[in-house]
Design a protein around this motif. Sequence first.
Motif, mmCIF file in Angstrom:
data_model
loop_
_atom_site.group_PDB
_atom_site.id
_atom_site.type_symbol
_atom_site.label_atom_id
_atom_site.label_comp_id
_atom_site.label_asym_id
_atom_site.label_seq_id
_atom_site.Cartn_x
_atom_site.Cartn_y
_atom_site.Cartn_z
ATOM 1 N N TYR A 112 0.790 5.431 0.899
ATOM 2 C CA TYR A 112 0.075 6.366 1.760
ATOM 3 C C TYR A 112 0.601 7.784 1.613
ATOM 4 O O TYR A 112 1.775 8.001 1.331
ATOM 5 C CB TYR A 112 0.245 5.966 3.234
ATOM 6 C CG TYR A 112 -0.394 4.659 3.577
ATOM 7 C CD1 TYR A 112 -1.724 4.606 3.997
ATOM 8 C CD2 TYR A 112 0.326 3.469 3.497
ATOM 9 C CE1 TYR A 112 -2.316 3.399 4.313
ATOM 10 C CE2 TYR A 112 -0.258 2.255 3.811
ATOM 11 C CZ TYR A 112 -1.583 2.223 4.221
ATOM 12 O OH TYR A 112 -2.177 1.024 4.534
ATOM 13 N N LYS A 113 -0.295 8.733 1.876
ATOM 14 C CA LYS A 113 0.088 10.131 2.015
ATOM 15 C C LYS A 113 0.585 10.350 3.446
ATOM 16 O O LYS A 113 0.387 9.499 4.316
ATOM 17 C CB LYS A 113 -1.110 11.044 1.734
ATOM 18 C CG LYS A 113 -1.608 10.954 0.309
ATOM 19 C CD LYS A 113 -2.793 11.887 0.096
ATOM 20 C CE LYS A 113 -3.258 11.798 -1.349
ATOM 21 N NZ LYS A 113 -4.353 12.751 -1.608
ATOM 22 N N ASP A 159 -0.564 12.128 5.763
ATOM 23 C CA ASP A 159 -1.635 12.152 6.769
ATOM 24 C C ASP A 159 -2.264 10.781 6.998
ATOM 25 O O ASP A 159 -3.230 10.651 7.745
ATOM 26 C CB ASP A 159 -2.707 13.179 6.393
ATOM 27 C CG ASP A 159 -3.494 12.800 5.138
ATOM 28 O OD1 ASP A 159 -3.262 11.714 4.553
ATOM 29 O OD2 ASP A 159 -4.356 13.615 4.729
ATOM 30 N N GLY A 160 -1.717 9.737 6.353
ATOM 31 C CA GLY A 160 -2.218 8.376 6.519
ATOM 32 C C GLY A 160 -3.287 7.972 5.526
ATOM 33 O O GLY A 160 -3.750 6.828 5.544
ATOM 34 N N THR A 161 -3.673 8.871 4.644
ATOM 35 C CA THR A 161 -4.656 8.553 3.622
ATOM 36 C C THR A 161 -4.081 7.532 2.645
ATOM 37 O O THR A 161 -2.960 7.698 2.154
ATOM 38 C CB THR A 161 -5.063 9.821 2.842
ATOM 39 O OG1 THR A 161 -5.582 10.784 3.750
ATOM 40 C CG2 THR A 161 -6.099 9.501 1.777
ATOM 41 N N LEU A 162 -4.845 6.496 2.383
ATOM 42 C CA LEU A 162 -4.422 5.460 1.445
ATOM 43 C C LEU A 162 -4.496 5.981 0.016
ATOM 44 O O LEU A 162 -5.533 6.489 -0.415
ATOM 45 C CB LEU A 162 -5.324 4.230 1.588
ATOM 46 C CG LEU A 162 -5.056 3.067 0.636
ATOM 47 C CD1 LEU A 162 -3.718 2.407 0.948
ATOM 48 C CD2 LEU A 162 -6.190 2.048 0.738
ATOM 49 N N ILE A 163 -3.391 5.849 -0.708
ATOM 50 C CA ILE A 163 -3.363 6.173 -2.136
ATOM 51 C C ILE A 163 -3.851 4.971 -2.934
ATOM 52 O O ILE A 163 -4.632 5.100 -3.865
ATOM 53 C CB ILE A 163 -1.945 6.582 -2.594
ATOM 54 C CG1 ILE A 163 -1.536 7.883 -1.914
ATOM 55 C CG2 ILE A 163 -1.877 6.700 -4.117
ATOM 56 C CD1 ILE A 163 -0.080 8.253 -2.115
ATOM 57 N N SER A 199 0.842 -1.187 0.000
ATOM 58 C CA SER A 199 0.000 0.000 0.000
ATOM 59 C C SER A 199 0.874 1.233 0.000
ATOM 60 O O SER A 199 1.977 1.233 0.559
ATOM 61 C CB SER A 199 -0.912 0.030 1.232
ATOM 62 O OG SER A 199 -1.836 -1.032 1.186
#
Length: 125
Positions: free
Chosen positions: A92-93, A95-99, A90
């Motif tokens: 991630y950005k 901020d923890g947002t999944l790309i 995975s």
Amino acid sequence: MSDSLDAAMAALDAYMDGLNRGDEAAVNAACNFPHVRLAGGKVAVWHDRGDYRLDDFRARAGEGWARSQWDERTPIHVGADKVHLKVAFSRYKADGTLIGRFETIYIVTRQDGRWGIQARSSFAS
């Protein structure tokens, strides 16, 4: 054969650690060359250690990429000098947002006594 699998996993760990630190030399050190990547309908070949550039990775990693992580690393075939692995990772950005999460086949080989990622076939861009 568990020594081969342990060595292959260590190469994957070194690759991911180098990638997440932005350490281009470490990423190259975790690979064997020529290194091949099949993804997005294209074949990329890096012929020599040092040819793999993190700027190229960042350009395809996704807007705001900050880090990646392994989600799965399942051996398919384990030999004395080559290991095939079904992996998922995975991206991630900060901020923890999944790309995105991507499934891939990695081939890790031993060349001149050192283990490194030799080839990848990925559904990642």
